[in-house]
Write a protein that holds these residues in place. Structure first.
Motif, PDB file in Angstrom:
ATOM      1  N   ARG A   1       0.862  -1.188   0.000  1.00 54.33           N
ATOM      2  CA  ARG A   1       0.000   0.000   0.000  1.00 54.33           C
ATOM      3  C   ARG A   1       0.897   1.235   0.000  1.00 54.33           C
ATOM      4  O   ARG A   1       1.425   1.623   1.035  1.00 54.33           O
ATOM      5  CB  ARG A   1      -0.937   0.000   1.213  1.00 54.33           C
ATOM      6  N   HIS A   2       1.068   1.834  -1.162  1.00 51.79           N
ATOM      7  CA  HIS A   2       1.962   2.980  -1.269  1.00 51.79           C
ATOM      8  C   HIS A   2       1.492   4.091  -0.333  1.00 51.79           C
ATOM      9  O   HIS A   2       0.310   4.440  -0.314  1.00 51.79           O
ATOM     10  CB  HIS A   2       2.003   3.492  -2.709  1.00 51.79           C
TER      11      HIS A   2
ATOM     12  N   ARG B   1      13.155   1.333   8.187  1.00 54.21           N
ATOM     13  CA  ARG B   1      13.471   2.607   7.543  1.00 54.21           C
ATOM     14  C   ARG B   1      12.377   3.003   6.556  1.00 54.21           C
ATOM     15  O   ARG B   1      11.997   4.178   6.467  1.00 54.21           O
ATOM     16  CB  ARG B   1      14.827   2.521   6.843  1.00 54.21           C
ATOM     17  N   ALA B   2      11.853   2.030   5.807  1.00 51.98           N
ATOM     18  CA  ALA B   2      10.775   2.323   4.869  1.00 51.98           C
ATOM     19  C   ALA B   2       9.537   2.823   5.608  1.00 51.98           C
ATOM     20  O   ALA B   2       8.846   3.743   5.141  1.00 51.98           O
ATOM     21  CB  ALA B   2      10.443   1.078   4.051  1.00 51.98           C
ATOM     22  N   LEU B   3       9.241   2.234   6.751  1.00 54.48           N
ATOM     23  CA  LEU B   3       8.084   2.659   7.529  1.00 54.48           C
ATOM     24  C   LEU B   3       8.261   4.095   8.022  1.00 54.48           C
ATOM     25  O   LEU B   3       7.316   4.901   7.969  1.00 54.48           O
ATOM     26  CB  LEU B   3       7.867   1.707   8.699  1.00 54.48           C
ATOM     27  N   ALA B   4       9.449   4.425   8.497  1.00 53.96           N
ATOM     28  CA  ALA B   4       9.703   5.792   8.944  1.00 53.96           C
ATOM     29  C   ALA B   4       9.517   6.783   7.795  1.00 53.96           C
ATOM     30  O   ALA B   4       8.921   7.863   7.974  1.00 53.96           O
ATOM     31  CB  ALA B   4      11.113   5.899   9.525  1.00 53.96           C
ATOM     32  N   GLU B   5      10.013   6.436   6.607  1.00 56.95           N
ATOM     33  CA  GLU B   5       9.838   7.309   5.444  1.00 56.95           C
ATOM     34  C   GLU B   5       8.360   7.433   5.077  1.00 56.95           C
ATOM     35  O   GLU B   5       7.881   8.519   4.716  1.00 56.95           O
ATOM     36  CB  GLU B   5      10.635   6.776   4.268  1.00 56.95           C
ATOM     37  N   ALA B   6       7.628   6.325   5.167  1.00 54.52           N
ATOM     38  CA  ALA B   6       6.202   6.347   4.833  1.00 54.52           C
ATOM     39  C   ALA B   6       5.429   7.275   5.757  1.00 54.52           C
ATOM     40  O   ALA B   6       4.532   8.008   5.318  1.00 54.52           O
ATOM     41  CB  ALA B   6       5.629   4.936   4.904  1.00 54.52           C
ATOM     42  N   ILE B   7       5.753   7.259   7.038  1.00 56.13           N
ATOM     43  CA  ILE B   7       5.072   8.136   7.992  1.00 56.13           C
ATOM     44  C   ILE B   7       5.313   9.598   7.627  1.00 56.13           C
ATOM     45  O   ILE B   7       4.393  10.430   7.660  1.00 56.13           O
ATOM     46  CB  ILE B   7       5.538   7.827   9.427  1.00 56.13           C
ATOM     47  N   ALA B   8       6.557   9.932   7.244  1.00 53.38           N
ATOM     48  CA  ALA B   8       6.860  11.305   6.836  1.00 53.38           C
ATOM     49  C   ALA B   8       6.067  11.699   5.591  1.00 53.38           C
ATOM     50  O   ALA B   8       5.560  12.828   5.493  1.00 53.38           O
ATOM     51  CB  ALA B   8       8.364  11.450   6.587  1.00 53.38           C
ATOM     52  N   VAL B   9       5.948  10.786   4.644  1.00 54.25           N
ATOM     53  CA  VAL B   9       5.174  11.051   3.426  1.00 54.25           C
ATOM     54  C   VAL B   9       3.711  11.291   3.768  1.00 54.25           C
ATOM     55  O   VAL B   9       3.076  12.256   3.296  1.00 54.25           O
ATOM     56  CB  VAL B   9       5.328   9.877   2.440  1.00 54.25           C
ATOM     57  N   ILE B  10       3.136  10.418   4.580  1.00 52.88           N
ATOM     58  CA  ILE B  10       1.707  10.524   4.919  1.00 52.88           C
ATOM     59  C   ILE B  10       1.424  11.842   5.629  1.00 52.88           C
ATOM     60  O   ILE B  10       0.477  12.566   5.286  1.00 52.88           O
ATOM     61  CB  ILE B  10       1.284   9.316   5.781  1.00 52.88           C
TER      62      ILE B  10
ATOM     63  N   TYR C   1      10.557   5.607   0.016  1.00 52.93           N
ATOM     64  CA  TYR C   1       9.396   6.426  -0.299  1.00 52.93           C
ATOM     65  C   TYR C   1       9.800   7.894  -0.245  1.00 52.93           C
ATOM     66  O   TYR C   1      10.485   8.329   0.691  1.00 52.93           O
ATOM     67  CB  TYR C   1       8.255   6.183   0.704  1.00 52.93           C
ATOM     68  N   SER C   2       9.373   8.660  -1.215  1.00 52.34           N
ATOM     69  CA  SER C   2       9.707  10.079  -1.259  1.00 52.34           C
ATOM     70  C   SER C   2       8.602  10.820  -1.995  1.00 52.34           C
ATOM     71  O   SER C   2       7.765  10.221  -2.682  1.00 52.34           O
ATOM     72  CB  SER C   2      11.050  10.295  -1.958  1.00 52.34           C
TER      73      SER C   2
END
Length: 295
Positions: A77-78, A125-134, A152-153
């Motif tokens: 789920r992007h 790390r991907a989860l942390a990036e996803a939270i920032a994106v959301i 994710y960016s």
């Protein structure tokens, strides 16, 4: 003890051939005064409905209860689209959505659907990036936003729409790195009693609190919502923790609320007729805990 009054909910399995009962249970939970419905998210499970589609359908049949994926499978789920979906349904449902989110598991199944296969460190790390994106897409005041990241960016994405309320991001966290991430950046923690007994909850809770304090956050701001699985017996038999009559369940949940700061309990019956189990939980256990907790 938690500073919040305890909330109570149901954990539903999104069986594709059981939609009518899922809808009936959701309406029952809504009119009976429960607070939450959590629905597991395993997109690779062929017998399951899509969790987000199901939550949307059930939210349209209810009026007051809050829904959350328990927990959303990030690798499939992007986060940019997930942010849009959460905000959209939060608006449509008048603020009745929270976001449970996980780093991923069952990597063979994820890869089988074309998703990434991540190591433990990469998944965190991907989860942390996803939270920032959301959060950028929910709350940024800018016309376009950029968020750097390896997994994710955002590169000039247009944020919006804003959710109606502030959806919490609740992490399904078990390992040390995930627990520390929860304390640093998340709004809540969603463990499961099946793998998180009271002694684990105490140790993990301290790790979350320490990480929150190190990040200059109030540890009490991180909610703790526990999936509780077990059997509520009708014959008075008591087999131990979360395996006994309603009185035993009330005592166990009250102790978790008092000693481990658990402020949400999402019930998943494991034996017996599920509807009858849910009725015992809703009509006997929940009122007893609310009364004892003064809520």
């Amino acid at each position: 003890m938690s500073t919040r009054p305890p909330e109570f909910g149901l954990f539903l399995i999104p069986e594709a051939d059981d939609f009518r009962r899922l809808a009936e249970l959701s309406v029952y939970a809504d009119v009976s005064g429960l607070d939450l419905i959590g629905i597991q998210d395993h997109p690779y499970q062929r017998r399951f409905l899509d969790t987000w589609t199901l939550i949307t359908a059930l939210a349209g049949r209810t009026e007051r209860i809050t829904f959350f994926p328990d927990v959303a499978n990030l690798p499939l789920r992007h986060p940019a689209l997930l942010a849009k979906a959460v905000a959209s349904l939060d608006i449509i449902s008048d603020g009745r959505i929270q976001l449970g989110l996980g780093a991923g598991a069952f990597w063979d199944a994820v890869a089988g659907m074309g998703g990434p296969r991540r190591s433990g460190g990469a998944a965190v790390r991907a989860l942390a990036e996803a939270i920032a994106v959301i959060r950028a897409l929910w709350w940024s005041e800018s016309r376009s936003v950029r968020v750097p990241g390896v997994h994710y960016s955002l590169a000039g994405a247009h944020p919006g729409p804003r959710p109606r309320h502030h959806p919490g991001i609740w992490l399904g966290a078990k390992g040390p790195r995930m627990l520390e991430l929860t304390g640093r950046v998340a709004d809540g923690w969603v463990p499961s009693a099946a793998w998180a007994p009271p002694e684990f909850l105490a140790e993990a809770g301290r790790r979350i609190d320490d990480a929150a304090a190190a990040a200059d956050r109030d540890p009490l701001s991180v909610r703790r919502v526990l999936n509780v699985s077990g059997t509520i017996t009708a014959d008075g038999s008591d087999r131990g923790f979360l395996e006994g009559p309603p009185e035993r369940w009330a005592d166990d949940l009250l102790a978790l609320h008092r000693d481990q700061r658990i402020d949400g309990f999402v019930f998943w019956p494991t034996e017996g007729e599920p509807v009858e189990q849910i009725r015992r939980y809703t009509e006997q256990v929940v009122p007893a805990v609310r009364t004892a907790a003064g809520s």
